[in-house]
Design a protein around this motif. Structure first.
Motif, PDB file in Angstrom:
ATOM      1  N   VAL B  88       0.863  -1.178   0.000  1.00 31.43           N
ATOM      2  CA  VAL B  88       0.000   0.000   0.000  1.00 31.43           C
ATOM      3  C   VAL B  88       0.902   1.232   0.000  1.00 31.43           C
ATOM      4  O   VAL B  88       1.910   1.259   0.692  1.00 31.43           O
ATOM      5  CB  VAL B  88      -0.904   0.031   1.250  1.00 31.43           C
ATOM      6  CG1 VAL B  88      -1.878   1.180   1.172  1.00 31.43           C
ATOM      7  CG2 VAL B  88      -1.640  -1.276   1.400  1.00 31.43           C
ATOM      8  N   PRO B  91      -0.551   5.891   3.861  1.00 30.95           N
ATOM      9  CA  PRO B  91      -0.839   5.341   5.200  1.00 30.95           C
ATOM     10  C   PRO B  91      -2.340   5.226   5.482  1.00 30.95           C
ATOM     11  O   PRO B  91      -2.860   5.841   6.390  1.00 30.95           O
ATOM     12  CB  PRO B  91      -0.155   6.339   6.140  1.00 30.95           C
ATOM     13  CG  PRO B  91       0.021   7.583   5.363  1.00 30.95           C
ATOM     14  CD  PRO B  91       0.067   7.222   3.919  1.00 30.95           C
ATOM     15  N   ILE B  92      -3.023   4.429   4.672  1.00 31.34           N
ATOM     16  CA  ILE B  92      -4.468   4.229   4.835  1.00 31.34           C
ATOM     17  C   ILE B  92      -4.692   3.176   5.915  1.00 31.34           C
ATOM     18  O   ILE B  92      -3.881   2.265   6.068  1.00 31.34           O
ATOM     19  CB  ILE B  92      -5.069   3.748   3.501  1.00 31.34           C
ATOM     20  CG1 ILE B  92      -4.701   4.721   2.383  1.00 31.34           C
ATOM     21  CG2 ILE B  92      -6.569   3.602   3.575  1.00 31.34           C
ATOM     22  CD1 ILE B  92      -5.056   4.225   1.019  1.00 31.34           C
ATOM     23  N   SER B  93      -5.788   3.264   6.665  1.00 33.82           N
ATOM     24  CA  SER B  93      -6.045   2.288   7.724  1.00 33.82           C
ATOM     25  C   SER B  93      -6.299   0.906   7.117  1.00 33.82           C
ATOM     26  O   SER B  93      -6.783   0.780   5.991  1.00 33.82           O
ATOM     27  CB  SER B  93      -7.244   2.710   8.560  1.00 33.82           C
ATOM     28  OG  SER B  93      -8.433   2.540   7.823  1.00 33.82           O
ATOM     29  N   ARG B  96      -9.690   0.246   5.753  1.00 35.07           N
ATOM     30  CA  ARG B  96      -9.975   0.857   4.449  1.00 35.07           C
ATOM     31  C   ARG B  96      -9.267   0.118   3.322  1.00 35.07           C
ATOM     32  O   ARG B  96      -9.761   0.057   2.200  1.00 35.07           O
ATOM     33  CB  ARG B  96      -9.544   2.329   4.472  1.00 35.07           C
ATOM     34  CG  ARG B  96     -10.471   3.184   5.276  1.00 35.07           C
ATOM     35  CD  ARG B  96     -11.838   3.202   4.625  1.00 35.07           C
ATOM     36  NE  ARG B  96     -12.867   3.660   5.542  1.00 35.07           N
ATOM     37  CZ  ARG B  96     -14.150   3.736   5.215  1.00 35.07           C
ATOM     38  NH1 ARG B  96     -14.561   3.358   4.015  1.00 35.07           N
ATOM     39  NH2 ARG B  96     -15.033   4.162   6.079  1.00 35.07           N
ATOM     40  N   VAL B  97      -8.090  -0.411   3.622  1.00 35.40           N
ATOM     41  CA  VAL B  97      -7.378  -1.194   2.606  1.00 35.40           C
ATOM     42  C   VAL B  97      -8.192  -2.434   2.257  1.00 35.40           C
ATOM     43  O   VAL B  97      -8.383  -2.771   1.084  1.00 35.40           O
ATOM     44  CB  VAL B  97      -5.974  -1.589   3.114  1.00 35.40           C
ATOM     45  CG1 VAL B  97      -5.352  -2.629   2.197  1.00 35.40           C
ATOM     46  CG2 VAL B  97      -5.080  -0.367   3.201  1.00 35.40           C
ATOM     47  N   LEU B 100     -11.042  -1.789   0.018  1.00 34.42           N
ATOM     48  CA  LEU B 100     -10.722  -1.586  -1.403  1.00 34.42           C
ATOM     49  C   LEU B 100     -11.012  -2.850  -2.217  1.00 34.42           C
ATOM     50  O   LEU B 100     -11.250  -2.782  -3.418  1.00 34.42           O
ATOM     51  CB  LEU B 100      -9.254  -1.184  -1.575  1.00 34.42           C
ATOM     52  CG  LEU B 100      -8.897   0.228  -1.135  1.00 34.42           C
ATOM     53  CD1 LEU B 100      -7.406   0.469  -1.299  1.00 34.42           C
ATOM     54  CD2 LEU B 100      -9.685   1.239  -1.946  1.00 34.42           C
ATOM     55  N   GLY B 101     -10.988  -3.998  -1.549  1.00 37.61           N
ATOM     56  CA  GLY B 101     -11.310  -5.246  -2.247  1.00 37.61           C
ATOM     57  C   GLY B 101     -12.734  -5.277  -2.765  1.00 37.61           C
ATOM     58  O   GLY B 101     -13.070  -6.085  -3.627  1.00 37.61           O
ATOM     59  N   MET B 149      -3.299  -7.883   2.955  1.00 34.53           N
ATOM     60  CA  MET B 149      -3.486  -8.033   1.509  1.00 34.53           C
ATOM     61  C   MET B 149      -4.396  -9.226   1.201  1.00 34.53           C
ATOM     62  O   MET B 149      -5.238  -9.167   0.312  1.00 34.53           O
ATOM     63  CB  MET B 149      -2.118  -8.223   0.833  1.00 34.53           C
ATOM     64  CG  MET B 149      -1.307  -6.962   0.764  1.00 34.53           C
ATOM     65  SD  MET B 149      -2.122  -5.781  -0.317  1.00 34.53           S
ATOM     66  CE  MET B 149      -2.159  -4.374   0.641  1.00 34.53           C
ATOM     67  N   ARG B 152      -7.863  -8.252   1.897  1.00 34.14           N
ATOM     68  CA  ARG B 152      -8.308  -7.410   0.784  1.00 34.14           C
ATOM     69  C   ARG B 152      -8.772  -8.287  -0.385  1.00 34.14           C
ATOM     70  O   ARG B 152      -9.783  -8.011  -1.031  1.00 34.14           O
ATOM     71  CB  ARG B 152      -7.109  -6.542   0.375  1.00 34.14           C
ATOM     72  CG  ARG B 152      -7.246  -5.385  -0.530  1.00 34.14           C
ATOM     73  CD  ARG B 152      -7.719  -5.692  -1.906  1.00 34.14           C
ATOM     74  NE  ARG B 152      -6.678  -6.136  -2.825  1.00 34.14           N
ATOM     75  CZ  ARG B 152      -6.920  -6.859  -3.907  1.00 34.14           C
ATOM     76  NH1 ARG B 152      -8.132  -7.257  -4.205  1.00 34.14           N
ATOM     77  NH2 ARG B 152      -5.941  -7.214  -4.689  1.00 34.14           N
TER      78      ARG B 152
END
Lengths: 328, 255
Positions: B88, B91-93, B96-97, B100-101, B149, B152
């Motif tokens: 990533v 610095p997204i939480s 929130r990552v 994105l999925g 990941m 996600r």
């Protein structure tokens, strides 16, 4: 926090805008402003408001907004906190176009020659950058943009070097410093449609920018058309920033700084940065414009672009040091 | 049915031919390990299988439809892909990552629909991330990032999951956990494909193995049929000894 963030920025912009109508060499009262805006008065105060301060305020909001929005889009697209609208050569191209208009005397022939040439210059450089980078990816776009930008800057220097008389050189220099002085409704009518259209295109990239935080491969796998997003961002920037630079001259740093101011407050999400960055850019621009009118030394007024650079460059320095200290 | 069928897939990277007419079937509900030496074309094979690299010849079908027919967005909802060293950049939480999925299921504007929030909670819980949900993803350790990941990738419950080197850079504990989570996806009836260098993990967790060398298929089939001393020696150009004891099988390279 985040729910109130955008409304809070809008309120701040409204307050600063009201202040911008009041402030200047001649300070007006809120009553005079309200009378002027009601459209029935034709006294001097009303003329100052409707013919001088209002178009100038609208331009400041539009230009600051598009610079902030474009900066946020490009930083998200390139995943680089140092990206800014000037990176793609749009600003340099618009400057060269405007300088050509001044140099060859078109500007003297009719007022809008400078912004029209600037607009054309911005489009041409953006088109060139896009053509040159068509086969490559994001890095190719950055490299092509800086190359085209350098060529346009060389053209501007050449024009200054060969300026037929000191007055032409002075006029070019003044324009390059960026200013909103003496801008009229004509300038608003010329720039607003392009800035609004460009801004709309940029706002459409939000979802893709969020996914791009994971890198291009993962973004593609999430259904994002990275190539199309790149095109949208470049085209939106060319339209919006090209038109902005064409009417105001080159104004740096707003596009770089505005996204950074709001980013921590939206959880660093690139898509969520767009609208707040536009509002922050507009606020910064209106504030800077008020400052150039209020802060007066004995000599001529400080140009808007110069003022923004004086405030923006130290911030840029802080940013570079901060980013370096945070990196492992 | 969500088996992935490759027929005569030939692919290029730049001007270089990387895959030469591969015929492979990745079966539903099975975990398939793609193995082979460096530069064999594993990553290219996975990218083509994910529909991110268009082959110059051959066809790739998910179920009974070819990938281009399914379309970019519908495909994005049905399959997830994790490249090597996925990371990533802001610095997204973590929460929130993971969200994105769900990108392919979202409208063009607006916030995450509330109906999708339970999915994020479940993906976080599945990957043991609940206590890290508000941490910036850039501050995670390697093992935590790998889990984020994976969360996600599985948050949208894709029927096809393609992962490139899920265990590289992880310590044994985290590597085994990662392989076990992929195993669980296959057990839940999804098609799972992973490229992997750790043959012991492949031997222990995979159902099927696809061995690729120089862009050509060397062998494909159930683990026991492919992971033999003869085939592995051929694949990697080293002498191989597979020793079995009460704890399972271990692969030793002798040179």
């Amino acid at each position: 926090m985040s729910r109130w963030f955008i409304p809070a920025l809008i309120v701040a912009l409204v307050i600063i805008s009201a202040l911008s109508l009041l402030a200047g060499t001649v300070w007006l009262t809120p009553n005079e402003i309200l009378f002027a805006l009601s459209g029935t008065q034709t006294d001097l105060a009303s003329l100052i408001v409707t013919e001088i301060r209002l178009p100038r305020l609208i331009l400041a909001i539009l230009i600051g907004g598009i610079l902030g929005l474009s900066g946020a889009t490009l930083q998200g697209l390139l995943r680089n906190p140092l990206a800014e609208p000037g990176l793609l050569g749009v600003s340099a191209g618009a400057s060269l176009g405007a300088v050509i208009a001044i140099y060859y005397g078109f500007a003297a022939a009719f007022t809008l020659a400078t912004p029209l040439f600037g607009l054309a210059g911005g489009f041409i450089t953006a088109g060139l950058a896009l053509l040159l980078s068509r086969s490559g990816g994001t890095l190719a776009l950055i490299l092509a943009g800086s190359a085209v930008s350098a060529i346009a800057a060389a053209g501007v220097s050449l024009a200054l070097n060969l300026a037929p008389n000191p007055y032409a050189a002075y006029e070019i220099m003044t324009w390059l410093m960026g200013s909103l002085t003496d801008r009229s409704w004509d300038h608003v009518h010329l720039a607003a449609p392009f800035i609004l259209a460009g801004g709309a295109l940029l706002l459409f990239t939000g979802r893709a920018l969020d996914a791009l935080a994971l890198g291009e491969a993962q973004a593609e796998s999430l259904g994002v058309h990275v190539g199309r997003t790149r095109l949208l961002a470049l085209f939106g920037t060319a339209l919006g920033v090209g038109a902005a630079t064409a009417v105001s001259g080159a104004i740096g740093f707003v596009g770089l700084v505005a996204p950074h101011v709001v980013r921590p407050l939206v959880g660093h999400r690139p898509g969520k940065t767009l609208l707040p960055a536009a509002l922050a850019g507009a606020i910064l621009m209106v504030m800077a414009d008020i400052a150039t009118r209020v802060i007066r030394f004995d000599g001529p007024a400080i140009n808007l672009g110069v003022f923004v650079s004086i405030i923006g460059a130290p911030f840029f320095l802080w940013l570079v040091l901060h980013v370096r200290s945070r990196a492992p | 049915m969500s088996a992935l069928t490759l027929q005569g897939v030939t692919a290029m990277r730049g001007k270089r031919m990387v895959l030469h007419g591969l015929d492979i079937i990745f079966v539903t509900g099975r975990l398939t390990a793609v193995i082979g030496p460096n530069g064999a074309g594993k990553s290219t094979l996975l990218e083509a299988a994910a529909g991110l690299l268009t082959p110059i010849a051959g066809s790739i079908m998910l179920g009974d439809k070819s990938l281009p027919v399914i379309g970019r967005r519908a495909l994005a909802e049905r399959r997830a892909y994790l490249p090597q060293r996925a990371g990533v950049e802001w610095p997204i939480s973590v929460e929130r990552v993971v969200a994105l999925g769900l990108t392919p299921a979202l409208p063009a504007f607006g916030d995450l629909p509330a109906a999708l929030l339970p999915r994020i909670d479940r993906a976080l819980a599945d990957c043991d991330l609940t206590h890290l949900r508000d941490r910036p993803a850039t501050s995670l350790s390697g093992g935590e990032l790998a889990r984020a990941m994976l969360a996600r990738a599985i948050v949208g419950d894709p029927e096809l999951l393609i992962v490139d080197e899920p265990t590289s850079g992880l310590d044994p504990r985290h590597a085994i956990d990662a392989a076990r989570r992929l195993r669980a996806r296959a057990d839940a009836g999804r098609t799972v494909i992973m490229a992997i260098h750790d043959l012991d993990l492949a031997l222990r967790f995979a159902d099927d193995v696809v061995a690729v060398r120089d862009g050509r298929l060397l062998a494909a089939g159930p683990v026991a049929a492919v992971m033999t001393e003869a085939i592995l020696a051929d694949l990697y150009d080293v002498r191989v000894r597979i020793s079995r004891d009460a704890d399972g099988a271990a692969i030793r390279f002798l040179d």
